[in-house]
Design a protein around this motif. Structure first.
Motif, PDB file in Angstrom:
ATOM      1  N   TRP A   5       0.965  -1.114   0.063  1.00 51.01           N
ATOM      2  CA  TRP A   5       0.005   0.032  -0.006  1.00 51.01           C
ATOM      3  C   TRP A   5       0.761   1.334  -0.113  1.00 51.01           C
ATOM      4  O   TRP A   5       2.162   1.291   0.520  1.00 51.01           O
ATOM      5  CB  TRP A   5      -1.059   0.146   1.265  1.00 51.01           C
ATOM      6  CG  TRP A   5      -0.447   0.113   2.537  1.00 51.01           C
ATOM      7  CD1 TRP A   5       0.053  -1.007   3.355  1.00 51.01           C
ATOM      8  CD2 TRP A   5       0.271   1.065   3.122  1.00 51.01           C
ATOM      9  NE1 TRP A   5       0.662  -0.707   4.388  1.00 51.01           N
ATOM     10  CE2 TRP A   5       0.729   0.641   4.449  1.00 51.01           C
ATOM     11  CE3 TRP A   5       0.524   2.526   3.072  1.00 51.01           C
ATOM     12  CZ2 TRP A   5       1.425   1.375   5.581  1.00 51.01           C
ATOM     13  CZ3 TRP A   5       1.036   3.356   3.962  1.00 51.01           C
ATOM     14  CH2 TRP A   5       1.348   2.612   5.090  1.00 51.01           C
ATOM     15  N   LEU A  16      -5.358   2.022   5.166  1.00 46.85           N
ATOM     16  CA  LEU A  16      -4.793   1.156   4.320  1.00 46.85           C
ATOM     17  C   LEU A  16      -3.955   0.020   4.861  1.00 46.85           C
ATOM     18  O   LEU A  16      -3.907  -1.283   4.514  1.00 46.85           O
ATOM     19  CB  LEU A  16      -3.508   2.011   3.432  1.00 46.85           C
ATOM     20  CG  LEU A  16      -4.301   3.097   2.731  1.00 46.85           C
ATOM     21  CD1 LEU A  16      -3.134   3.882   1.968  1.00 46.85           C
ATOM     22  CD2 LEU A  16      -5.157   2.400   1.472  1.00 46.85           C
ATOM     23  N   SER A  54      -8.665   2.213  -1.037  1.00 49.92           N
ATOM     24  CA  SER A  54      -7.862   3.432  -1.402  1.00 49.92           C
ATOM     25  C   SER A  54      -9.004   4.554  -1.362  1.00 49.92           C
ATOM     26  O   SER A  54      -8.700   5.727  -1.087  1.00 49.92           O
ATOM     27  CB  SER A  54      -7.243   3.196  -2.758  1.00 49.92           C
ATOM     28  OG  SER A  54      -8.115   2.743  -3.763  1.00 49.92           O
ATOM     29  N   ASP A  58      -4.381   0.660  -2.419  1.00 52.60           N
ATOM     30  CA  ASP A  58      -4.644  -0.264  -1.269  1.00 52.60           C
ATOM     31  C   ASP A  58      -3.927  -1.616  -1.543  1.00 52.60           C
ATOM     32  O   ASP A  58      -3.412  -2.029  -2.372  1.00 52.60           O
ATOM     33  CB  ASP A  58      -6.079  -0.097  -0.928  1.00 52.60           C
ATOM     34  CG  ASP A  58      -6.966  -0.754  -2.242  1.00 52.60           C
ATOM     35  OD1 ASP A  58      -6.478  -1.684  -3.050  1.00 52.60           O
ATOM     36  OD2 ASP A  58      -8.065  -0.290  -2.381  1.00 52.60           O
ATOM     37  N   LYS A  59      -4.157  -2.640  -0.638  1.00 54.70           N
ATOM     38  CA  LYS A  59      -3.522  -3.918  -0.640  1.00 54.70           C
ATOM     39  C   LYS A  59      -4.187  -4.675  -1.563  1.00 54.70           C
ATOM     40  O   LYS A  59      -3.578  -5.650  -1.966  1.00 54.70           O
ATOM     41  CB  LYS A  59      -3.966  -4.601   1.019  1.00 54.70           C
ATOM     42  CG  LYS A  59      -3.150  -3.719   2.103  1.00 54.70           C
ATOM     43  CD  LYS A  59      -3.298  -4.666   3.238  1.00 54.70           C
ATOM     44  CE  LYS A  59      -2.311  -4.263   4.258  1.00 54.70           C
ATOM     45  NZ  LYS A  59      -2.351  -5.138   5.638  1.00 54.70           N
TER      46      LYS A  59
END
Length: 330
Positions: A34, A73, A79, A202-203
């Motif tokens: 992230w 995050l 996100s 994001d992840k």
């Protein structure tokens, strides 16, 4: 002898080709689970014009905003949530030209613009010229998610926001003495501008961008800048990058700055740093377009590029990189 000469020429050609390939190779990039970056506006900022207390106050608020995004995050949040909540904080902080700290138009009013974009599906929402929506970025997200449209302006945007549960406030909420006095000075001299924004990965690998502004001090005639124009001040595409811009909006509109950075990556294969600097440090400089951008690519690489003397900025990544700065030399 002839064969040896031919072999030597072939070897030299291969060596030259290899050197050229290395020379044109993009810089080594990292991969972050992230990443996030934010800005609070760019402009002619000089250290001597600020007290140590003021500098620390700005950095503290930038740090608080950054922490909000980091927490979202780190815990697997999206996100989109990260960029909205970060910008919410900056909109609520009177230090920045957005929301509560919005500057005044020539006739003493506040007109706010905001935009948000999702990189996964290129959905986007924007509001412009609103004067009673507490957090324009949240209204922009609602336009994206609860309407078939991309942009709403003025009273129509406010009506839509109110019907969809977005906080509406009296216009007096946006008044701050500092911004009002800036208007008085601008009436005598120049104009000031500024913006807040955030980009994140994001992840799940999804990118998002959000930007919000009070526009330009002393602006007239319903002027709208680059912030709510998708592709100019705000853009996100999972295939390339997310960008939020700040500066003299007219130039960012004319040169579709945010999308141009994405296009250079997508069509020419440039790295995020190469693409961003090509636009901000070359194209804009050539036409005297002042400002900067924050950006993050699909791998989580972050790049902050500006051609002014300063930009309120902060960033953080899952690999532990973190920074908060204001001036060019920071």
């Amino acid at each position: 002898m002839k064969n040896i000469l031919q072999l030597f020429i072939l070897f030299s050609a291969l060596l030259f080709s290899s050197c050229q390939k290395d020379k044109n190779k993009p810089p080594v990039e990292k991969v972050n689970d992230w990443a996030i970056a934010l800005h609070g506006g760019a402009g002619a900022m000089q250290p001597e014009n600020y007290t140590e207390e003021q500098i620390q106050e700005f950095k503290t608020e930038l740090g608080k905003a950054l922490a909000i995004g980091e927490n979202i995050l780190k815990n697997g949040g999206s996100s989109l949530d990260a960029v909205e909540k970060v910008v919410n904080h900056l909109e609520d902080c009177p230090l920045f030209n957005a929301g509560k700290g919005a500057v005044f138009t020539n006739d003493g009013k506040n007109e706010l613009d905001a935009a948000i974009m999702s990189g996964i599906d290129l959905q986007a929402g924007a509001v412009a010229g609103v004067g009673d929506i507490k957090n324009p970025i949240s209204a922009a997200r609602k336009v994206m998610e609860a309407s078939p449209h991309v942009m709403m302006i003025g009273k129509g945007a406010s009506l839509f926001a109110e019907k969809n549960g977005i906080a509406i406030v009296d216009s007096s909420y946006f008044y701050t003495e500092k911004r009002f006095q800036s208007l008085q000075k601008a009436l005598e001299r120049d104009k000031k501008m500024g913006t807040v924004g955030c980009v994140a990965k994001d992840k799940k690998g999804n990118l998002a961008a959000a930007t919000s502004t009070g526009g330009m001090t002393n602006k007239r005639y319903g002027r709208v800048g680059d912030v709510p124009i998708i592709g100019a001040g705000t853009y996100a595409n999972n295939k390339t990058c997310a960008v939020s811009a700040t500066g003299h909006g007219e130039y960012f509109i004319r040169y579709t700055v945010a999308h141009d950075i994405s296009a250079l990556m997508g069509y020419k294969g440039l790295s995020l740093e190469e693409a961003a600097d090509e636009v901000v440090q070359k194209k804009l400089v050539e036409v005297n377009g002042e400002g900067g951008i924050i950006s993050v690519d699909k791998k989580g690489n972050v790049h902050l590029s500006f051609n002014s003397s300063g930009m309120f900025r902060a960033f953080s990544t899952s690999n532990g990189e973190r920074g908060i700065a204001i001036f060019k030399e920071d």
